[in-house]
Scaffold this active site. Structure first.
Site, PDB file in Angstrom:
ATOM      1  N   ASN A 146       0.831  -1.211   0.000  1.00 18.95           N
ATOM      2  CA  ASN A 146       0.000   0.000   0.000  1.00 18.95           C
ATOM      3  C   ASN A 146       0.864   1.258   0.000  1.00 18.95           C
ATOM      4  O   ASN A 146       0.406   2.333  -0.347  1.00 18.95           O
ATOM      5  CB  ASN A 146      -0.945   0.012   1.209  1.00 18.95           C
ATOM      6  CG  ASN A 146      -0.240  -0.258   2.512  1.00 18.95           C
ATOM      7  OD1 ASN A 146       0.406  -1.282   2.679  1.00 18.95           O
ATOM      8  ND2 ASN A 146      -0.335   0.673   3.441  1.00 18.95           N
ATOM      9  N   CYS A 312      -2.937   5.278   6.667  1.00 20.82           N
ATOM     10  CA  CYS A 312      -2.991   4.578   7.954  1.00 20.82           C
ATOM     11  C   CYS A 312      -1.743   4.851   8.775  1.00 20.82           C
ATOM     12  O   CYS A 312      -1.705   4.599   9.960  1.00 20.82           O
ATOM     13  CB  CYS A 312      -3.135   3.080   7.738  1.00 20.82           C
ATOM     14  SG  CYS A 312      -4.607   2.701   6.836  1.00 20.82           S
TER      15      CYS A 312
HETATM   16  N1  PLP Z   1      -4.239  -3.910   4.133  1.00 22.96           N
HETATM   17  C1  PLP Z   1      -3.837  -3.027   3.215  1.00 22.96           C
HETATM   18  C2  PLP Z   1      -2.755  -3.401   2.265  1.00 22.96           C
HETATM   19  C3  PLP Z   1      -4.427  -1.753   3.147  1.00 22.96           C
HETATM   20  O1  PLP Z   1      -4.028  -0.880   2.227  1.00 22.96           O
HETATM   21  C4  PLP Z   1      -5.442  -1.436   4.077  1.00 22.96           C
HETATM   22  C5  PLP Z   1      -6.045  -0.088   4.093  1.00 22.96           C
HETATM   23  O2  PLP Z   1      -5.371   0.915   4.037  1.00 22.96           O
HETATM   24  C6  PLP Z   1      -5.823  -2.411   5.014  1.00 22.96           C
HETATM   25  C7  PLP Z   1      -5.204  -3.634   5.009  1.00 22.96           C
HETATM   26  C8  PLP Z   1      -6.889  -2.133   6.029  1.00 22.96           C
HETATM   27  O3  PLP Z   1      -8.147  -2.127   5.387  1.00 22.96           O
HETATM   28  P1  PLP Z   1      -9.469  -1.709   6.170  1.00 22.96           P
HETATM   29  O4  PLP Z   1      -9.561  -0.229   6.046  1.00 22.96           O
HETATM   30  O5  PLP Z   1     -10.581  -2.416   5.424  1.00 22.96           O
HETATM   31  O6  PLP Z   1      -9.340  -2.188   7.556  1.00 22.96           O
END
Ligand code: PLP
Length: 368
Positions: A146, A312
């Site tokens: 991400n 995040c």
């Molecule tokens: N995993 C990855 C690679 C992400 O990009 C994200 C969100 O940014 C997540 C997990 C978490 O997703 P959620 O917002 O559905 O908890």
């Protein structure tokens, strides 16, 4: 508005929104026994089967709906990190929902080893294979980063791990891969795969977890026995139906000309993190002498939204993934451009020119 922060979230599509609204009228609890409730239950199973088919799931596998990908990732680690005499290998490039959970288990005394990254944010495969020994029970590797868009070759890595020991459980977080790469879970050979609706033009608050062998999973949430006793809690039917709808609309777009347009127009003193082994819709670049926030706010004045590394991570201070890859002179100037179908090649040229103007105007040269 030009949204270059698509990796943080996507806009719900008209069709998915409509599916959500229509399914909201079906308010019956799918665990009840009257006909209306059974019809609600059918909506969930239809969505489950549709997504499993679309992901080329293995026979005997299943998919549980969760509250988000964060929950899916927490659930996998909770099910797999169970013994203190075993070793658990986690890529250092995982999303924080895996990384922080792994750190939590490490602090509880479990032997968690973080595997370093290569320069583009992909896992260092050699370092991973060197850690394999008879104590390894579980490996978690993000499919597409991400932060940088780096693609990990999940099929080939899983094959090597399973050749070493078929009992090692392999999880991949596919949140950023869905709709960008073709996903064939049978071929990948993974035991678990995480997905999230809001990254593919579906609603927020709904994720899912593919489980190749339900006998090798134990629930994180205990309660009313929903989702085949693998995830308790009354099912969010509108979100599940809208998730299916988002899947129905998925098609893989070629963004190579978009990426080229951005790279051709980038100037300044920067490090390009996202190389050719990255998805084309996520471009991470780090500038020297200018802060990410400065760039973000200047571009916002032109109605261009960009990320400063992953959303995040933006509250967690220094970017954990990028700081393993780029030197400290560049880390504070990290910008992530991520986009979807609504962005044209011309938009990429325009946004990059604005970005370049901002960098030229506000970069501070430090004399030594
Ligand atoms: N995993 C990855 C690679 C992400 O990009 C994200 C969100 O940014 C997540 C997990 C978490 O997703 P959620 O917002 O559905 O908890």
């Amino acid at each position: 508005m030009l949204n270059f922060d698509n990796a943080a979230t996507t806009k719900i599509s008209e069709k998915s929104l409509q599916a959500y609204v229509t399914a909201s009228e079906t308010f019956f609890n799918p665990s009840s026994l009257y006909v209306k409730a059974l019809e609600s239950k059918k909506l969930i199973d239809n969505a489950r089967n549709y997504i499993l088919k679309k992901l080329n799931a293995k026979i005997g596998s299943t998919l549980i709906f969760t509250g988000c990908a964060t929950e899916s990732n927490n659930s996998v680690l909770n099910a797999c990190i169970t013994r203190k005499d075993k070793k658990y290998l986690i890529s250092a490039g995982e999303h924080s929902s895996v990384h922080e959970t792994a750190k939590y288990y490490n602090e509880l005394g479990y032997n968690v080893v973080f595997i370093p990254l290569k320069h583009n944010g992909g896992i260092d495969e050699q370092a991973l294979y060197e850690e394999l020994d008879e104590t390894v029970a579980f490996v978690s590797i993000i499919h597409v980063s991400n932060e940088t868009g780096a693609i990990n070759d999940i099929k080939s890595i899983t094959k090597k791990i399973k050749e070493y020991n078929p009992n090692i459980l392999v999880h991949s977080d596919g949140v950023q891969a869905i709709g960008k790469l073709s996903v064939n879970l049978k071929e990948f050979g993974v035991d678990f795969y995480t997905i999230s609706a809001h990254k593919i033009n579906g609603p927020k608050g709904i994720g899912a977890l593919y489980i190749a062998n339900p006998n090798k999973f134990k629930p994180l949430l205990h309660g009313g026995g929903q989702e085949m006793k693998l995830r308790a809690g009354t099912e969010n039917i509108p979100a599940i139906v809208a998730f299916q709808s988002a899947f129905e609309e998925l098609s893989i777009t070629d963004f190579s000309l978009h990426k080229k347009a951005i790279l051709d127009n980038l100037v300044g003193d920067f490090v390009l993190v996202s190389d050719e082994n990255c998805v084309d819709n996520i471009i991470s670049v780090c500038f020297k002498g200018i802060r990410s926030e400065t760039i973000l706010h200047i571009l916002e004045e032109s109605d261009i939204l960009v990320g400063t590394g992953s959303a995040c991570n933006s509250k967690a201070g220094k970017n954990r993934v990028l700081s393993q890859i780029v030197s400290k002179d560049y880390i504070d100037g990290a910008v992530r451009l991520s986009f979807g179908d609504e962005i044209s090649v011309e938009d990429c040229v325009f946004a990059t020119k604005k970005l370049t103007e901002a960098v030229k105007k506000y970069t501070i040269t430090i004399r030594k």
